[in-house]
Design a protein around this motif. Structure first.
Motif, PDB file in Angstrom:
ATOM      1  N   ARG A  97       0.855  -1.183   0.000  1.00  0.00           N
ATOM      2  CA  ARG A  97       0.000   0.000   0.000  1.00  0.00           C
ATOM      3  C   ARG A  97       0.891   1.232   0.000  1.00  0.00           C
ATOM      4  NH1 ARG A  97      -5.390   0.088   3.838  1.00  0.00           N
ATOM      5  NH2 ARG A  97      -6.718   1.222   2.365  1.00  0.00           N
ATOM      6  N   PHE A 124      -1.597   5.950   2.312  1.00  0.00           N
ATOM      7  CA  PHE A 124      -2.859   5.260   2.598  1.00  0.00           C
ATOM      8  C   PHE A 124      -2.696   4.137   3.624  1.00  0.00           C
ATOM      9  CE2 PHE A 124      -2.855   6.778  -1.825  1.00  0.00           C
ATOM     10  CZ  PHE A 124      -3.862   7.729  -1.731  1.00  0.00           C
ATOM     11  N   CYS A 143      -5.519   3.204   6.428  1.00  0.00           N
ATOM     12  CA  CYS A 143      -6.798   3.785   5.994  1.00  0.00           C
ATOM     13  C   CYS A 143      -7.943   2.772   5.987  1.00  0.00           C
ATOM     14  CB  CYS A 143      -6.658   4.402   4.605  1.00  0.00           C
ATOM     15  SG  CYS A 143      -5.720   5.937   4.580  1.00  0.00           S
ATOM     16  N   TRP A 149     -10.366  -2.256   2.057  1.00  0.00           N
ATOM     17  CA  TRP A 149     -11.075  -1.876   0.840  1.00  0.00           C
ATOM     18  C   TRP A 149     -12.493  -2.443   0.911  1.00  0.00           C
ATOM     19  CZ3 TRP A 149      -7.461  -2.520  -4.022  1.00  0.00           C
ATOM     20  CH2 TRP A 149      -6.293  -1.766  -3.821  1.00  0.00           C
ATOM     21  N   PRO A 184     -10.749   0.814  -2.783  1.00  0.00           N
ATOM     22  CA  PRO A 184     -10.350   1.783  -1.758  1.00  0.00           C
ATOM     23  C   PRO A 184     -11.031   3.124  -2.049  1.00  0.00           C
ATOM     24  CG  PRO A 184      -8.659   1.659  -3.432  1.00  0.00           C
ATOM     25  CD  PRO A 184      -9.745   0.699  -3.838  1.00  0.00           C
ATOM     26  N   GLU A 215      -9.027   8.445  -4.047  1.00  0.00           N
ATOM     27  CA  GLU A 215      -7.642   8.914  -4.141  1.00  0.00           C
ATOM     28  C   GLU A 215      -6.659   7.746  -4.255  1.00  0.00           C
ATOM     29  OE1 GLU A 215     -10.260  11.837  -2.305  1.00  0.00           O
ATOM     30  OE2 GLU A 215      -9.762   9.755  -1.744  1.00  0.00           O
ATOM     31  N   GLU A 216      -6.945   6.666  -3.520  1.00  0.00           N
ATOM     32  CA  GLU A 216      -6.069   5.499  -3.587  1.00  0.00           C
ATOM     33  C   GLU A 216      -6.279   4.743  -4.899  1.00  0.00           C
ATOM     34  OE1 GLU A 216      -4.579   1.759  -0.794  1.00  0.00           O
ATOM     35  OE2 GLU A 216      -6.241   3.027  -0.122  1.00  0.00           O
ATOM     36  N   LYS A 218      -4.141   6.465  -7.385  1.00  0.00           N
ATOM     37  CA  LYS A 218      -2.714   6.211  -7.204  1.00  0.00           C
ATOM     38  C   LYS A 218      -2.329   4.847  -7.790  1.00  0.00           C
ATOM     39  CE  LYS A 218       1.211   7.564  -5.196  1.00  0.00           C
ATOM     40  NZ  LYS A 218       1.895   8.845  -5.511  1.00  0.00           N
TER      41      LYS A 218
END
Length: 416
Positions: free
Chosen positions: A220, A224, A227, A230, A367, A370-371, A374
């Motif tokens: 990860r 994140f 966080c 998922w 997720p 934003e993740e 990425k």
């Protein structure tokens, strides 16, 4: 009376420009047929794949298929050649390859195997075989379709009657062979790099997506960490889904327009062979997709393949389009990662079709947006590098094809 045109290639190395024209030889003058059987030798059994060359039967068929016929197999040594009479898209009249990776091997006696005589450079003739010079001549001997075993009706007598223009000097044969060999070595090296990059991306996907039955990936990004898990969602609940249709092919007014018509083999391509008209689109179930949509081939030879659409266009009923609420690229990479899992579950033995019902029930783990971005950006950058490397290989192959056309006379120049 017209003077006979000299048989010469378009491109010649400077030191051989004054060496005179090339001489025509029939294959029976260049090579001897190999009929020696394997007898009691215990050798690897090989087959031939068009576009690849010799491969072990264990690799091609997942097992040795020689069985009781092994005693009839032909004994080959490194540097020998075999002609596989099976037709293929690449070589419709059959393909010819040199045994390079094994010192000894056993091949089916259905192949026509041969060994070049010492006064000829055998690797020189690979240039002819690569450009299907033999196939262009064998066409005239094919009077019917493939036999029940899939092989063409080519007799050894007809096969050994085909011709190959050859430089008089053995040194010129060697020069051409060395030139082509250096290019082939470069292509192989760049192909190995491409394969390594593909494996590198596969390894990354295994780390960046959760393993089957888990809700978190092994790796990860630092931002994140911590966080949370998922969230599992079905494709039906996370994507808009639709497939298309085909305009009536009997109506000419529906085709030849300006709308690209994407078929299952073209889901990742930048162009299409077919175009439909506005009228054809309105009078069919075809649906428009946008560049960047996720496309899945539901049935056909590439059933289970996934791609991001490279163009705006219409799709037929063999394609399913997915539009994710936040990140199509994330879904594309995820489905690419689990593609083999889907195929193994729903396409038994590579046979069968997928459907919208099957796809919509598949669960993925998501997720936060934003993740997702990425992860998708990381894998998309790898795809960009892969595409660059693929294009490099294709350019080298095109360069080789161009050289083959110039380093060897064309069949049209040979009066036989």
């Amino acid at each position: 009376m017209n003077k006979r045109k000299k048989i010469l290639p378009k491109l010649r190395f400077p030191e051989f420009e004054a060496a005179g024209e090339w001489k025509i030889y029939r294959l029976r003058e260049l090579a001897d047929r190999i009929t020696q059987r394997v007898e009691d030798r215990k050798l690897v059994t090989l087959s031939i794949s068009a576009g690849t060359g010799f491969v072990s039967q264990a690799e091609k068929f997942s097992r040795d298929i020689s069985g009781k016929q092994y005693c009839h197999y032909i004994y080959l040594q490194k540097g020998d050649f075999s002609y596989n009479k099976g037709n293929s898209k690449t070589f419709p009249q059959g393909c010819i390859y040199e045994l390079e990776e094994y010192d000894e091997a056993a091949v089916p006696n259905a192949f026509i195997s041969f060994r070049f005589k010492e006064k000829f450079i055998s690797s020189f003739y690979k240039g002819y075989f690569d450009q299907n010079f033999h196939g262009q001549q064998l066409m005239k001997f094919i009077t019917s379709g493939a036999r029940s075993d899939g092989l063409l009706n080519i007799s050894p007598t007809d096969f050994f009657s085909i011709v190959f223009p050859t430089p008089a000097k053995k040194a010129e044969q060697q020069k051409i062979a060395a030139c082509l060999s250096s290019i082939e070595d470069l292509i192989h090296a760049e192909n190995r790099k491409l394969d390594a990059l593909k494996k590198y991306k596969q390894g990354f996907m295994q780390k960046l997506f959760p393993a089957e039955g888990k809700a978190l990936p092994e790796w990860r990004f630092p931002a994140f960490q911590g966080c949370g898990e998922w969230n599992a969602k079905s494709i039906e609940n996370s994507c808009k889904m639709f497939s298309g249709g085909t305009p009536d092919t009997s109506k000419k007014e529906f085709y030849g327009g300006s709308i690209p018509f994407i078929r299952s083999a073209e889901i990742g391509k930048c162009s299409t062979k077919l175009f439909i008209t506005e009228e054809g689109f309105r009078n069919s179930s075809a649906k428009m997709v946008k560049k960047g949509d996720v496309l899945i081939a539901l049935y056909g030879a590439n059933s289970g393949e996934v791609a991001l659409s490279q163009i705006d266009g219409a799709i037929n009923q063999a394609i399913l389009c997915l539009r994710h609420k936040t990140n199509n690229a994330f879904v594309y990479h995820y489905l690419t990662h689990i593609k083999n899992r889907i195929i193994a579950k729903y396409l038994q033995g590579g046979q069968g079709n997928l459907s919208g019902q099957i796809i919509k029930a598949i669960h993925l783990y998501f997720p936060q947006p934003e993740e997702q971005e990425k992860v998708a950006n990381c894998l998309s950058e790898m795809d960009f590098i892969l595409t660059q490397q693929f294009n490099k290989v294709e350019k080298l192959k095109a360069h080789k094809r161009g050289l083959l056309q110039r380093l060897f006379p064309s069949l049209e120049e040979v009066d036989v």
